[in-house]
Scaffold this motif. Structure first.
Motif, PDB file in Angstrom:
ATOM      1  N   SER A  49       0.837  -1.201   0.000  1.00 30.41           N
ATOM      2  CA  SER A  49       0.000   0.000   0.000  1.00 30.41           C
ATOM      3  C   SER A  49       0.872   1.252   0.000  1.00 30.41           C
ATOM      4  O   SER A  49       1.975   1.267   0.543  1.00 30.41           O
ATOM      5  CB  SER A  49      -0.908   0.015   1.230  1.00 30.41           C
ATOM      6  OG  SER A  49      -0.136   0.122   2.401  1.00 30.41           O
ATOM      7  N   SER A  50       0.373   2.295  -0.620  1.00 27.87           N
ATOM      8  CA  SER A  50       1.054   3.592  -0.631  1.00 27.87           C
ATOM      9  C   SER A  50       0.116   4.627  -0.033  1.00 27.87           C
ATOM     10  O   SER A  50      -1.101   4.566  -0.233  1.00 27.87           O
ATOM     11  CB  SER A  50       1.422   4.000  -2.061  1.00 27.87           C
ATOM     12  OG  SER A  50       2.298   3.048  -2.635  1.00 27.87           O
ATOM     13  N   PRO A  51       0.657   5.573   0.703  1.00 25.20           N
ATOM     14  CA  PRO A  51      -0.214   6.594   1.299  1.00 25.20           C
ATOM     15  C   PRO A  51      -0.847   7.468   0.230  1.00 25.20           C
ATOM     16  O   PRO A  51      -0.217   7.811  -0.764  1.00 25.20           O
ATOM     17  CB  PRO A  51       0.743   7.395   2.185  1.00 25.20           C
ATOM     18  CG  PRO A  51       2.099   7.171   1.597  1.00 25.20           C
ATOM     19  CD  PRO A  51       2.076   5.786   1.031  1.00 25.20           C
ATOM     20  N   ASP A  52      -2.098   7.819   0.435  1.00 28.40           N
ATOM     21  CA  ASP A  52      -2.813   8.701  -0.473  1.00 28.40           C
ATOM     22  C   ASP A  52      -2.618  10.133   0.007  1.00 28.40           C
ATOM     23  O   ASP A  52      -3.237  10.567   0.976  1.00 28.40           O
ATOM     24  CB  ASP A  52      -4.297   8.342  -0.487  1.00 28.40           C
ATOM     25  CG  ASP A  52      -5.092   9.213  -1.453  1.00 28.40           C
ATOM     26  OD1 ASP A  52      -4.471  10.055  -2.141  1.00 28.40           O
ATOM     27  OD2 ASP A  52      -6.325   9.066  -1.506  1.00 28.40           O
ATOM     28  N   LEU A  53      -1.736  10.884  -0.655  1.00 30.63           N
ATOM     29  CA  LEU A  53      -1.412  12.239  -0.214  1.00 30.63           C
ATOM     30  C   LEU A  53      -2.567  13.209  -0.400  1.00 30.63           C
ATOM     31  O   LEU A  53      -2.565  14.290   0.178  1.00 30.63           O
ATOM     32  CB  LEU A  53      -0.174  12.746  -0.968  1.00 30.63           C
ATOM     33  CG  LEU A  53       1.106  11.935  -0.748  1.00 30.63           C
ATOM     34  CD1 LEU A  53       2.258  12.556  -1.534  1.00 30.63           C
ATOM     35  CD2 LEU A  53       1.455  11.851   0.727  1.00 30.63           C
ATOM     36  N   LEU A  54      -3.556  12.836  -1.220  1.00 33.45           N
ATOM     37  CA  LEU A  54      -4.711  13.701  -1.434  1.00 33.45           C
ATOM     38  C   LEU A  54      -5.934  13.221  -0.656  1.00 33.45           C
ATOM     39  O   LEU A  54      -7.046  13.690  -0.875  1.00 33.45           O
ATOM     40  CB  LEU A  54      -5.052  13.768  -2.925  1.00 33.45           C
ATOM     41  CG  LEU A  54      -3.975  14.378  -3.827  1.00 33.45           C
ATOM     42  CD1 LEU A  54      -4.410  14.323  -5.284  1.00 33.45           C
ATOM     43  CD2 LEU A  54      -3.688  15.812  -3.419  1.00 33.45           C
ATOM     44  N   ARG A  55      -5.711  12.295   0.277  1.00 34.81           N
ATOM     45  CA  ARG A  55      -6.843  11.733   1.000  1.00 34.81           C
ATOM     46  C   ARG A  55      -7.519  12.766   1.893  1.00 34.81           C
ATOM     47  O   ARG A  55      -8.727  12.845   1.975  1.00 34.81           O
ATOM     48  CB  ARG A  55      -6.379  10.544   1.850  1.00 34.81           C
ATOM     49  CG  ARG A  55      -7.510   9.877   2.622  1.00 34.81           C
ATOM     50  CD  ARG A  55      -6.996   8.764   3.495  1.00 34.81           C
ATOM     51  NE  ARG A  55      -6.087   9.281   4.501  1.00 34.81           N
ATOM     52  CZ  ARG A  55      -5.490   8.510   5.410  1.00 34.81           C
ATOM     53  NH1 ARG A  55      -5.680   7.209   5.406  1.00 34.81           N
ATOM     54  NH2 ARG A  55      -4.670   9.041   6.299  1.00 34.81           N
ATOM     55  N   GLY A  56      -6.725  13.561   2.593  1.00 32.44           N
ATOM     56  CA  GLY A  56      -7.305  14.511   3.544  1.00 32.44           C
ATOM     57  C   GLY A  56      -6.958  15.944   3.178  1.00 32.44           C
ATOM     58  O   GLY A  56      -5.795  16.286   2.992  1.00 32.44           O
ATOM     59  N   ALA A  57      -7.981  16.780   3.053  1.00 34.04           N
ATOM     60  CA  ALA A  57      -7.748  18.188   2.749  1.00 34.04           C
ATOM     61  C   ALA A  57      -7.191  18.899   3.979  1.00 34.04           C
ATOM     62  O   ALA A  57      -7.470  18.515   5.119  1.00 34.04           O
ATOM     63  CB  ALA A  57      -9.046  18.845   2.302  1.00 34.04           C
ATOM     64  N   THR A  58      -6.419  19.951   3.723  1.00 36.95           N
ATOM     65  CA  THR A  58      -5.804  20.695   4.825  1.00 36.95           C
ATOM     66  C   THR A  58      -6.855  21.265   5.770  1.00 36.95           C
ATOM     67  O   THR A  58      -6.706  21.218   6.990  1.00 36.95           O
ATOM     68  CB  THR A  58      -4.946  21.837   4.257  1.00 36.95           C
ATOM     69  OG1 THR A  58      -3.892  21.285   3.473  1.00 36.95           O
ATOM     70  CG2 THR A  58      -4.357  22.674   5.378  1.00 36.95           C
ATOM     71  N   ALA A  59      -7.935  21.796   5.208  1.00 36.11           N
ATOM     72  CA  ALA A  59      -8.963  22.413   6.047  1.00 36.11           C
ATOM     73  C   ALA A  59      -9.547  21.412   7.032  1.00 36.11           C
ATOM     74  O   ALA A  59      -9.744  21.712   8.214  1.00 36.11           O
ATOM     75  CB  ALA A  59     -10.065  23.003   5.167  1.00 36.11           C
ATOM     76  N   ARG A  60      -9.831  20.187   6.564  1.00 34.17           N
ATOM     77  CA  ARG A  60     -10.399  19.181   7.468  1.00 34.17           C
ATOM     78  C   ARG A  60      -9.371  18.730   8.494  1.00 34.17           C
ATOM     79  O   ARG A  60      -9.710  18.476   9.655  1.00 34.17           O
ATOM     80  CB  ARG A  60     -10.909  17.979   6.659  1.00 34.17           C
ATOM     81  CG  ARG A  60     -11.524  16.888   7.534  1.00 34.17           C
ATOM     82  CD  ARG A  60     -12.274  15.879   6.701  1.00 34.17           C
ATOM     83  NE  ARG A  60     -13.507  16.438   6.179  1.00 34.17           N
ATOM     84  CZ  ARG A  60     -14.646  16.498   6.866  1.00 34.17           C
ATOM     85  NH1 ARG A  60     -14.681  16.065   8.115  1.00 34.17           N
ATOM     86  NH2 ARG A  60     -15.726  17.002   6.335  1.00 34.17           N
ATOM     87  N   LEU A  61      -8.115  18.633   8.078  1.00 34.34           N
ATOM     88  CA  LEU A  61      -7.067  18.239   9.029  1.00 34.34           C
ATOM     89  C   LEU A  61      -6.955  19.263  10.154  1.00 34.34           C
ATOM     90  O   LEU A  61      -6.935  18.905  11.337  1.00 34.34           O
ATOM     91  CB  LEU A  61      -5.728  18.110   8.296  1.00 34.34           C
ATOM     92  CG  LEU A  61      -4.491  17.893   9.177  1.00 34.34           C
ATOM     93  CD1 LEU A  61      -4.581  16.558   9.908  1.00 34.34           C
ATOM     94  CD2 LEU A  61      -3.213  17.962   8.342  1.00 34.34           C
ATOM     95  N   LEU A  62      -6.898  20.538   9.798  1.00 32.14           N
ATOM     96  CA  LEU A  62      -6.782  21.574  10.820  1.00 32.14           C
ATOM     97  C   LEU A  62      -8.031  21.634  11.684  1.00 32.14           C
ATOM     98  O   LEU A  62      -7.959  21.932  12.881  1.00 32.14           O
ATOM     99  CB  LEU A  62      -6.518  22.924  10.164  1.00 32.14           C
ATOM    100  CG  LEU A  62      -5.195  23.043   9.411  1.00 32.14           C
ATOM    101  CD1 LEU A  62      -5.032  24.448   8.844  1.00 32.14           C
ATOM    102  CD2 LEU A  62      -4.021  22.690  10.299  1.00 32.14           C
ATOM    103  N   GLN A  63      -9.160  21.350  11.090  1.00 29.24           N
ATOM    104  CA  GLN A  63     -10.393  21.317  11.873  1.00 29.24           C
ATOM    105  C   GLN A  63     -10.325  20.208  12.923  1.00 29.24           C
ATOM    106  O   GLN A  63     -10.680  20.417  14.087  1.00 29.24           O
ATOM    107  CB  GLN A  63     -11.565  21.085  10.929  1.00 29.24           C
ATOM    108  CG  GLN A  63     -12.924  20.969  11.613  1.00 29.24           C
ATOM    109  CD  GLN A  63     -14.027  20.731  10.601  1.00 29.24           C
ATOM    110  OE1 GLN A  63     -14.098  21.394   9.564  1.00 29.24           O
ATOM    111  NE2 GLN A  63     -14.885  19.771  10.878  1.00 29.24           N
ATOM    112  N   SER A  64      -9.849  19.038  12.523  1.00 38.44           N
ATOM    113  CA  SER A  64      -9.718  17.927  13.472  1.00 38.44           C
ATOM    114  C   SER A  64      -8.709  18.240  14.565  1.00 38.44           C
ATOM    115  O   SER A  64      -8.873  17.826  15.716  1.00 38.44           O
ATOM    116  CB  SER A  64      -9.295  16.652  12.733  1.00 38.44           C
ATOM    117  OG  SER A  64     -10.254  16.272  11.778  1.00 38.44           O
TER     118      SER A  64
END
Length: 761
Positions: free
Chosen positions: A401-416
């Motif tokens: 498996s390879s990490p999906d670099l586009l899986r999580g948007a920055t806005a949602r990450l910072l929100q979490s």
């Protein structure tokens, strides 16, 4: 201001910027050192030991004086070091974390913190409006003060926060014990300093202790005070509490008797924490519906519904599958603090790696934090998953498996992560540039995250190796933030960190690693429980004549006040160390003196320069003393603020101080006279003076002060023909055709000092 990471060769025209360090070679703490184990140049760092294991300190030579200009070609680095360290320590406790204001209420001074992200974020992202919400909002807009009243569990606090955040920029949380009678007076007195601005500020007061003392006249006074301060106040009360004064009825906002559906609250919080699609999947799950049904027949509070959603979000799979028994068990034993619940809710290693990286680099640009998070993630990732995938032909195959670099948007990450991005302009060696910084909303989170990770998981070596990697980063800001975090870890487990890491890093061939150790000990040494131990460790390094790198680290530690009672003692110990003719020790002495000066420029600059002038008289100390002075002259700069029609001007700090600080003038003039007329570090002295001339070239006031200083050096105590000759040649170099950045104004200023200008032609 950000400065280059390491020194560069000197130039005789202007102070050179340093190159970006090359990538560190793999291997032990000093593997890959050039010249068969000789000390690595400042621009060529060595990599950490990937195993993190302790290793004996290797034998070293006495350092290299072949290119001392490397130490003096770091324009502004000393001042930048101070700025980066001050910013880094804002995270961990040299200052109060987070935003706050101070109110003087009666005869007491009351610090009022900004509303915690634990309270504000759920309201901002997942609030469910009660039935009469629009009416409540309309009424609140017409007044500055309100009482939100409702039955237990109806969401009074959340409604109050929602009302405030809809009208103001920042909300502060008042203590329920605050004396209401003095609150209006305090707000009136400090209306101009509360920071309301255009956005305004709000105050939240949940169920005050002296609610029975609330009267109409008090609210009328509060309305005037809050209007003047561009502020608002919301007080919450249970439904059964009646105002003692009928005049208060106009301020009361009653929540409806009908409760907001707990299903709507759970759905809203699941959508916030996960996604709309996954939230819908979960609500279609029979186990989740059963959990919500239990909530309807048990705890009716809005808070319980939000907590249930949080537990479900941290227990569910991406397919919407939930183990209901595990959720019930977690609800039964849920007694932790809000911070623990938040950290446990981070769903994967990517989010946790970013949370840890942000804890160390809080307030730096997003790109720096993200890059550090990726580095930590790679260290935490011990194995790759083997997955089954389908090819274009419809066949199944095994692959890594390879990490999906586009899986999580920055806005949602910072929100979490309960973090914000803020656009700022920062000062760099090349000027100002826009950056987007990222930081936790709650200023207490960085320290809590670091302590939780250190004490709650078995990854101590991994964290320390990662910090070592940050310490040798090309970014000076990152290096000091990492050193500050390292100091916090020393406070948690000093013996472990010292025995396995600090004792080895203190003898590193990379001066940046040694610098980080000194600054980390600065943090640990301010803990009263560790002050004596830290002083003993630094004293042992200082006295170890067999290990010059350890002595260099001790010098840097004394420069930041570790293990010495006062500045005079620190300078005395640095002077004794200057009898050792070692390049790295001499460089450390210069940087240490720069650190001391920046702590108290007015008092320490004359003291340090006077001591250096005395050291010049000792044959054993003359070369280290001259290098130390040139380091002060090149690495300390002062930025004069911009004015209309004039950009900010950069001055050498010593020159700027000498214009108003009389005790500094004589030693500074004497130092320049000696370094220019003697042949010990002649080329380096010419390069640093050329750097001063370059800074003054287009600044008449600075040129005038520079000319007076050089003229005084020529005449002290009589005309010095050797300096005249040296300056004449240097002035010609400033306008020579091969000089890409000529300095005609500086040449003219120096030329006017001579008795006959034809001597220069």
């Amino acid at each position: 201001m950000t400065t280059p990471a390491g020194p560069a060769p000197a130039t005789t025209t202007t102070t050179a910027a340093a190159p970006t360090p090359a990538p560190a070679p793999a291997g032990g703490p000093d593997a890959g050192a050039p010249n068969g184990g000789q000390p690595a140049a400042p621009g060529q760092p060595a990599a950490p030991d990937p195993t993190g294991a302790a290793a004996p300190v290797e034998a070293v030579d006495s350092g290299s004086w072949s290119e001392p200009g490397q130490a003096t070609a770091r324009s502004g680095e000393g001042t930048a070091r101070r700025e980066h360290w001050t910013a880094a320590r804002n995270i961990y406790g040299d200052h109060v974390a987070g935003h706050k204001i101070v109110l003087r209420i009666g005869d007491k001074t009351l610090p009022v913190p900004e509303l915690s992200a634990d309270l504000s974020d759920p309201v901002h992202y997942a609030f469910v409006d009660p039935d009469n919400w629009l009416d409540l909002c309309d009424r609140f807009r017409t007044q500055r003060t309100a009482i939100v009243r409702g039955p237990g569990g109806a969401g009074k606090d959340a409604s109050a926060i929602r009302l405030l955040t809809g009208e103001v920029e920042r909300v502060y949380h008042l203590d329920p014990a605050v004396e209401m009678l003095h609150l209006a007076e305090s707000i009136t007195e400090q209306a101009g300093t509360l920071g309301g601005g255009d956005g305004g500020v709000g105050f939240l007061l949940c169920q005050p202790h002296d609610a029975g003392k609330l009267h109409g006249f008090l609210f009328h006074a509060l309305e005037k005070a809050l209007t003047k301060a561009n502020a608002r106040l919301v007080i919450t009360m249970p439904a059964g509490v009646l105002p003692p004064d009928n005049d208060l009825e106009q301020y009361v906002l009653d929540l409806p008797e009908a409760r907001v559906s707990r299903r709507r609250i759970v759905l809203s919080h699941l959508s916030w924490r996960l996604s709309d699609d996954l939230a819908e999947k979960l609500l279609a799950n029979a186990a989740v519906r059963e959990l919500i049904e239990e909530l309807e027949h048990g705890d009716h509070s809005c808070q319980s519904a939000a907590e249930l959603a949080w537990i479900i979000s941290s227990e569910c799979s991406d397919a919407g599958i939930v183990n209901a028994a595990r959720v019930r068990e977690r609800r039964r034993r849920q007694r932790g603090h809000a911070f623990d619940r938040w950290f446990d809710s981070l769903r994967d290693a990517d989010e946790r790696s970013f949370a840890i990286s942000l804890a160390v680099l809080d307030g730096l640009p997003f790109e720096d934090v993200s890059d550090a998070a990726r580095r930590l993630r790679r260290r935490l990732e011990t194995a790759r998953q083997l997955v089954v995938s389908t090819t274009a032909q419809g066949k199944s195959e095994l692959r890594m498996s390879s990490p999906d670099l586009l899986r999580g948007a920055t806005a949602r990450l910072l929100q979490s992560l309960r973090a914000d991005e803020v656009d700022e302009e920062q000062q760099f060696a090349y000027g100002t540039a826009p950056v987007r910084i990222v930081r936790y909303k709650d200023g207490s989170y960085p320290q809590q995250v670091l302590e939780r990770v250190w004490r709650g998981y078995h990854i101590q070596p991994t964290v320390l190796e990662w910090l070592h990697e940050l310490v040798i980063s090309p970014s000076e800001a990152i290096r000091f933030y990492a050193a500050s975090a390292l100091g916090e870890l020393c406070r948690y487990s000093f013996d472990y960190v010292h025995a396995y890491y600090l004792s080895r890093w203190a003898a590193s061939k990379d001066y940046r690693v040694r610098e980080a150790v000194a600054y980390a000990l600065r943090v640990a040494g301010r803990d009263p429980r560790l002050a004596v131990a830290v002083a003993m460790v630094v004293g042992g390094w200082y006295a170890n004549k067999e290990q010059p790198y350890l002595q260099a680290t001790a010098a840097r530690a004394y420069g930041v006040g570790v293990g010495v009672p006062d500045t005079a003692t620190a300078i005395d110990r640095l002077g004794r160390l200057a009898t050792i003719d070692d390049y790295w020790i001499a460089m450390a002495i210069g940087d240490a003196l720069a650190d001391l000066i920046l702590e108290d420029e007015q008092a320490v600059a004359p003291m340090a320069c006077g001591a250096l002038l005395e050291w010049f008289e000792n044959r054993r100390r003359v070369r280290p003393a001259q290098l130390a002075f040139l380091i002060l002259a090149s690495t300390l700069v002062f930025w004069e603020p911009a004015e209309p029609g004039r950009p900010p001007a950069r001055w050498p700090t010593l020159l700027r101080l000498a214009t108003t600080l009389e005790p500094l003038r004589a030693p500074l003039i004497g130092l320049w006279r000696r370094v220019l007329s003697e042949s010990v570090l002649h080329e380096e002295a010419r390069a640093v003076l050329s750097g001063w001339a370059a800074l003054a070239e287009n600044d008449p006031a600075q040129l005038d002060d520079l000319g007076q200083l050089v003229g005084a050096a020529l005449w002290m105590p009589e005309w010095n023909r050797r300096i005249e000759t040296i300056l004449g040649r240097l002035a010609r170099d400033w306008v020579a055709e091969e000089n890409l950045v000529p300095l005609p104004n500086a040449r003219k200023t120096v030329t006017m000092l001579f008795s006959a200008e034809d001597k220069l032609t």
